[in-house]
Design a protein around this motif. Structure first.
Motif, mmCIF file in Angstrom:
data_model
loop_
_atom_site.group_PDB
_atom_site.id
_atom_site.type_symbol
_atom_site.label_atom_id
_atom_site.label_comp_id
_atom_site.label_asym_id
_atom_site.label_seq_id
_atom_site.Cartn_x
_atom_site.Cartn_y
_atom_site.Cartn_z
ATOM 1 N N HIS A 102 -10.436 -39.273 9.705
ATOM 2 C CA HIS A 102 -10.177 -40.634 9.713
ATOM 3 C C HIS A 102 -9.375 -40.929 11.208
ATOM 4 C CE1 HIS A 102 -10.281 -40.647 5.057
ATOM 5 N NE2 HIS A 102 -11.265 -41.213 5.557
ATOM 6 N N HIS A 103 -8.978 -39.910 11.782
ATOM 7 C CA HIS A 103 -8.052 -40.243 13.094
ATOM 8 C C HIS A 103 -8.889 -39.581 14.428
ATOM 9 C CE1 HIS A 103 -4.579 -41.336 10.489
ATOM 10 N NE2 HIS A 103 -5.068 -40.397 9.666
ATOM 11 N N GLY A 105 -11.168 -41.741 15.867
ATOM 12 C CA GLY A 105 -11.739 -42.778 16.141
ATOM 13 C C GLY A 105 -11.955 -42.860 17.955
ATOM 14 N N THR A 106 -10.916 -42.161 18.402
ATOM 15 C CA THR A 106 -11.206 -42.346 19.866
ATOM 16 C C THR A 106 -11.006 -40.975 20.486
ATOM 17 O OG1 THR A 106 -8.547 -42.425 20.273
ATOM 18 C CG2 THR A 106 -9.941 -44.691 20.099
ATOM 19 N N GLU A 109 -7.406 -39.940 20.210
ATOM 20 C CA GLU A 109 -7.187 -39.369 18.747
ATOM 21 C C GLU A 109 -7.859 -38.073 18.439
ATOM 22 O OE1 GLU A 109 -6.424 -43.808 16.498
ATOM 23 O OE2 GLU A 109 -8.511 -42.915 16.848
ATOM 24 N N TYR A 225 -17.518 -35.072 13.539
ATOM 25 C CA TYR A 225 -16.635 -36.415 13.926
ATOM 26 C C TYR A 225 -16.666 -36.469 15.344
ATOM 27 C CZ TYR A 225 -16.421 -36.104 8.818
ATOM 28 O OH TYR A 225 -16.730 -35.754 7.545
ATOM 29 N N HIS A 226 -16.842 -35.547 16.232
ATOM 30 C CA HIS A 226 -16.743 -35.686 17.613
ATOM 31 C C HIS A 226 -17.755 -34.936 18.559
ATOM 32 C CE1 HIS A 226 -14.452 -37.618 20.945
ATOM 33 N NE2 HIS A 226 -14.469 -36.532 21.575
#
Length: 343
Positions: A102-103, A105-106, A109, A225-226
Motif C-alpha cells: 500500500h506504500h 505509490g511513488t 515510497e 508493485y513496482h
C-alpha cells in the motif's frame, strides 16, 4: 475458498470459554492458496486472525513449524496462539490490514519500502535456521519452470513448447547452482510484509525452503508493485551483494557480474513459474483474475533475460511468438468474460 464459519466459531468459542455469539467475525483477504482467513473480535475488543486450512487441501504443519522456529530466532512473525491440525485451524496474532504494498505509490515510497524490506531480508538470512527446512532441489526448480509450457503454453494458449526449452532450463539451473544456500521465504513480496507497531512483519512463510541466496531479493525487486529501471536494478543487486559479502554469506570469488547473472536466472525461473502458475490458477482453481498479471510478469521476464545473453534465441521467441499469443488470448478472455482488473 468458502470458510467453515460454524466450525471456526465453535472452535474459538470453546478455546476462549465464550458463546459463539459473543464474538464478531470478519472475512479478510486471502491468497492464491486454498486457505481462508477471518478476523475474530472478542468482547474486550481485542482481535485475532484465524486461519482455515482444510487438511485435505492444505498441509498446515510447515506453517506451524516455521512460524515457531522463526519467532524463536527473533524474527517478526505473528505469534501462533493455538493449532488444531486435525481440523485445519490456527489462531494467530492480528497484524492489521496495512501491508507494505500500500506504500508503493511513488518512486520515493517504493524506494523507502524496498530498503526496509531488504533490511528485514538481511535479518531473515542471518537468523532463520535452515537445518529443518526442506531443500529447494533442482528437480523442484525444474518442475516449477515446466508449469510454463504445461499450463501457460499448451493448456492456456494451445501453442507448442519451443525446441530450446531443455537448454533454457539447464542454463538457468546452472547459474542458480553457483549461489550459496540460505533460508528463502519464496514469496517475499510487499503484500506479504505487514506494517504493524511501526515495523515490518512477515506472513505467508509456510513455503520457505533452504534455497539460493538472491531468491527473495529478486522476488521483491521483480514483484507486483513496482518496476525498476535496469540501472536501478543493478544498484539494488550490487548493494545486496556487498551486504552479503560483509556478512560472510557470499564468497568474494563471486564477482558482481556472476552474482547479477545468478540473481536474474532465479528471476527468470520464478517468472516462468508464475506465467504458468497463474494460468493454472485460472484453469484448475477457478481464479481467472490472476490472468491480468501475465503482461506484468512477462515484462519482468523480458527485462531480466537481457542479463542472460546466452538465452537470446529463447528471448526472441518470447517476444515474437509468446507475447503476441498471450496478449491476443488475454484480450479474447476479457471480451468473453467481461474481465479486467488485477486481484
Amino acid at each position: 475458498m468458502t470458510l467453515r464459519l460454524d466450525a471456526l466459531r465453535h472452535w474459538i468459542a470453546t478455546r476462549h470459554h465464550l458463546s459463539p455469539e459473543a464474538c464478531r467475525w470478519e472475512a479478510v483477504a486471502g491468497d492464491a492458496s486454498l486457505r481462508g482467513y477471518c478476523r475474530v473480535t472478542f468482547p474486550d475488543f481485542t482481535s485475532r486472525i484465524v486461519m482455515d486450512a482444510p487438511p485435505t487441501l492444505e498441509d498446515s504443519q510447515p506453517f506451524v513449524v516455521i512460524g515457531r522456529e522463526w519467532q524463536a530466532a527473533g524474527l517478526p512473525v505473528p505469534m501462533i496462539h493455538a493449532v488444531d491440525l486435525e481440523q485445519g485451524f490456527i489462531e494467530l496474532d492480528d497484524l492489521g490490514n496495512d501491508s507494505l504494498h500500500h506504500h508503493f505509490g511513488t518512486d520515493a515510497e517504493a524506494r523507502s519500502g524496498t530498503t526496509q524490506a531488504l533490511d528485514l531480508l538481511d535479518e531473515i538470512e542471518k537468523r532463520a535456521p535452515i537445518a529443518s527446512l526442506p531443500r529447494y532441489e533442482p528437480d523442484f526448480l525444474d518442475e516449477e519452470m515446466d508449469r510454463f509450457p504445461d499450463w501457460g503454453l499448451t493448456r492456456w494458449l494451445g501453442i507448442e513448447t519451443p525446441p530450446q526449452w531443455p537448454e533454457v532450463k539447464r542454463h538457468l539451473l546452472g547459474h542458480i547452482a553457483a549461489l550459496p544456500t540460505v533460508a528463502v521465504h519464496r514469496d517475499f513480496d510487499a503484500m506479504n510484509l505487514m506494517i504493524h507497531q511501526d515495523r515490518l512483519w512477515i506472513i505467508d512463510f509456510q513455503g520457505a525452503l533452504a534455497g539460493p541466496l538472491g531468491y527473495d531479493l529478486i522476488s521483491l525487486l521483480r514483484g507486483r508493485y513496482h518496476r525498476w529501471s535496469r540501472q536501478e536494478m543493478d544498484l539494488w543487486i550490487e548493494g545486496f551483494r556487498q551486504r552479503c559479502l560483509t556478512a560472510g554469506r557470499l564468497s568474494p570469488d563471486i564477482d558482481g557480474e556472476t552474482f547479477r547473472a545468478g540473481v536474474e536466472a532465479i528471476g527468470a525461473q520464478r517468472q516462468l513459474k508464475i506465467l504458468g502458475q497463474f494460468c493454472r490458477l485460472c484453469l484448475r482453481d477457478g481464479k481467472p483474475s490472476y490472468l491480468e498479471w501475465l503482461p506484468h510478469f512477462y515484462a519482468h521476464l523480458d527485462e531480466g533475460l537481457e542479463a542472460l545473453p546466452a538465452l537470446g534465441d529463447f528471448h526472441r521467441w518470447l517476444r515474437e511468438s509468446y507475447r503476441p499469443a498471450m496478449e491476443a488470448r488475454l484480450a479474447e478472455h476479457r471480451a468473453t468474460s467481461g474481465a479486467g482488473g488485477r486481484s
